[in-house]
Scaffold this motif. Structure first.
Motif, short mmCIF file in Angstrom:
data_model
loop_
_atom_site.label_atom_id
_atom_site.label_comp_id
_atom_site.label_asym_id
_atom_site.label_seq_id
_atom_site.Cartn_x
_atom_site.Cartn_y
_atom_site.Cartn_z
N ALA A 145 89.05 3.42 16.29
CA ALA A 145 90.00 2.69 15.32
C ALA A 145 90.85 3.45 14.60
O ALA A 145 92.12 3.00 14.30
CB ALA A 145 88.98 1.74 14.49
N THR A 146 90.44 4.38 13.82
CA THR A 146 91.02 5.17 12.86
C THR A 146 92.62 5.87 13.63
O THR A 146 93.30 5.96 13.32
CB THR A 146 90.37 6.33 12.16
N VAL A 147 92.16 6.41 14.94
CA VAL A 147 92.90 7.01 15.60
C VAL A 147 94.07 6.20 16.09
O VAL A 147 95.13 6.31 16.14
CB VAL A 147 92.18 7.74 17.06
N ILE A 148 93.66 4.93 16.74
CA ILE A 148 94.43 3.73 17.21
C ILE A 148 95.59 3.62 16.00
O ILE A 148 96.65 3.48 16.02
CB ILE A 148 93.69 2.74 17.63
N ALA A 149 95.12 3.16 14.70
CA ALA A 149 95.73 2.97 13.68
C ALA A 149 96.85 4.03 13.47
O ALA A 149 98.07 3.92 13.03
CB ALA A 149 95.05 2.80 12.42
N GLU A 150 96.24 5.25 13.18
CA GLU A 150 97.25 6.42 13.14
C GLU A 150 98.35 6.50 14.23
O GLU A 150 99.53 6.55 13.71
CB GLU A 150 96.46 8.07 13.12
N TRP A 151 97.90 6.42 15.43
CA TRP A 151 98.99 6.27 16.58
C TRP A 151 100.04 5.35 16.47
O TRP A 151 101.33 5.61 16.71
CB TRP A 151 98.34 6.66 17.75
N ILE A 152 99.73 4.27 15.91
CA ILE A 152 100.56 3.11 15.96
C ILE A 152 101.52 3.39 14.85
O ILE A 152 102.54 3.08 15.03
CB ILE A 152 99.81 1.89 15.70
N GLU A 181 104.18 -1.48 24.61
CA GLU A 181 104.53 -1.14 26.06
C GLU A 181 103.47 -0.16 26.67
O GLU A 181 103.04 -0.32 27.82
CB GLU A 181 105.91 -0.36 26.22
N ASN A 182 102.93 0.85 25.71
CA ASN A 182 102.02 1.72 26.20
C ASN A 182 100.52 1.65 25.79
O ASN A 182 99.81 2.44 26.05
CB ASN A 182 102.57 3.29 25.84
N TYR A 183 100.10 0.45 25.16
CA TYR A 183 99.07 0.31 24.41
C TYR A 183 97.89 0.24 25.55
O TYR A 183 96.77 1.01 25.26
CB TYR A 183 98.89 -1.07 23.69
N VAL A 184 97.95 -0.31 26.88
CA VAL A 184 96.61 -0.26 27.40
C VAL A 184 96.46 1.02 28.16
O VAL A 184 95.28 1.52 28.11
CB VAL A 184 97.05 -1.37 28.60
N GLU A 185 97.34 1.73 28.58
CA GLU A 185 97.28 3.10 28.88
C GLU A 185 96.64 4.09 27.91
O GLU A 185 95.78 4.72 28.19
CB GLU A 185 98.87 3.57 29.29
N LEU A 186 97.25 3.95 26.81
CA LEU A 186 96.73 4.70 25.57
C LEU A 186 95.62 4.67 25.46
O LEU A 186 94.73 5.48 24.97
CB LEU A 186 97.85 5.09 24.53
N PHE A 187 95.31 3.21 25.05
CA PHE A 187 93.85 2.94 24.86
C PHE A 187 92.71 3.50 25.81
O PHE A 187 91.78 3.91 25.34
CB PHE A 187 93.86 1.31 24.77
N CYS A 188 93.03 3.19 27.09
CA CYS A 188 92.12 3.64 28.02
C CYS A 188 92.06 5.28 28.06
O CYS A 188 90.90 5.74 28.32
CB CYS A 188 92.62 3.33 29.45
N TYR A 189 93.08 5.90 27.87
CA TYR A 189 93.05 7.41 27.65
C TYR A 189 92.06 7.58 26.47
O TYR A 189 91.35 8.58 26.64
CB TYR A 189 94.41 7.94 27.50
N LEU A 190 92.37 7.15 25.28
CA LEU A 190 91.32 7.61 24.25
C LEU A 190 90.00 7.10 24.70
O LEU A 190 89.12 8.14 24.14
CB LEU A 190 91.76 6.72 23.06
N VAL A 191 89.70 6.19 25.07
CA VAL A 191 88.12 5.73 25.17
C VAL A 191 87.54 6.93 26.30
O VAL A 191 86.48 7.36 26.07
CB VAL A 191 88.03 4.29 25.57
N ILE A 192 88.28 7.15 27.21
CA ILE A 192 87.82 7.93 28.56
C ILE A 192 87.53 9.34 27.93
O ILE A 192 86.49 10.15 28.14
CB ILE A 192 88.70 7.87 29.60
#
Length: 109
Positions: free
Chosen positions: A42-49, A57-68
């Motif tokens: 969550a911290t990384v997501i908030a920082e990247w946003i 546009e790239n949220y799903v792709e980057l979200f999956c990348y982060l989790v993997i």
């Protein structure tokens, strides 16, 4: 127990308000897998946003990348509960969909 998206926002906002980017933060729950992973991601997501790296546009792709990547580097068991995965996904999506608000200290959430 998954955090609600509002709870995640509160925790991330509090940590960002009380720390500076160079501060080291130690996070750990009982097993160090699910709640820890949820908070860190969550911290990384908030920082990247905030930095404009992550957008609608790239949220799903980057979200999956982060989790993997997190699961490969930290533990394959991290975020093993769908409810935690979903809470984290919705947290980021909500941050992207709301107008950016600046806190009194100049940090965005």
């Amino acid at each position: 127990i998954p955090l609600s998206t509002d709870q995640l926002k509160e925790v991330v906002h509090f940590i960002r308000k009380e720390t500076s980017p160079q501060d080291l933060i130690i996070v750990h729950c009982f097993a160090g897998l699910n709640r820890t992973a949820t908070f860190i991601l969550a911290t990384v997501i908030a920082e990247w946003i905030e930095k404009g790296i992550m957008n609608l546009e790239n949220y799903v792709e980057l979200f999956c990348y982060l989790v993997i990547e997190f699961r490969l580097r930290r533990s394959r068991l991290a975020l093993q509960h769908f409810s935690q995965f979903l809470s984290l996904f919705l947290f980021g999506k909500e941050l992207l969909e709301i107008p950016k608000k600046e806190t009194p200290d100049g940090k965005e959430l």
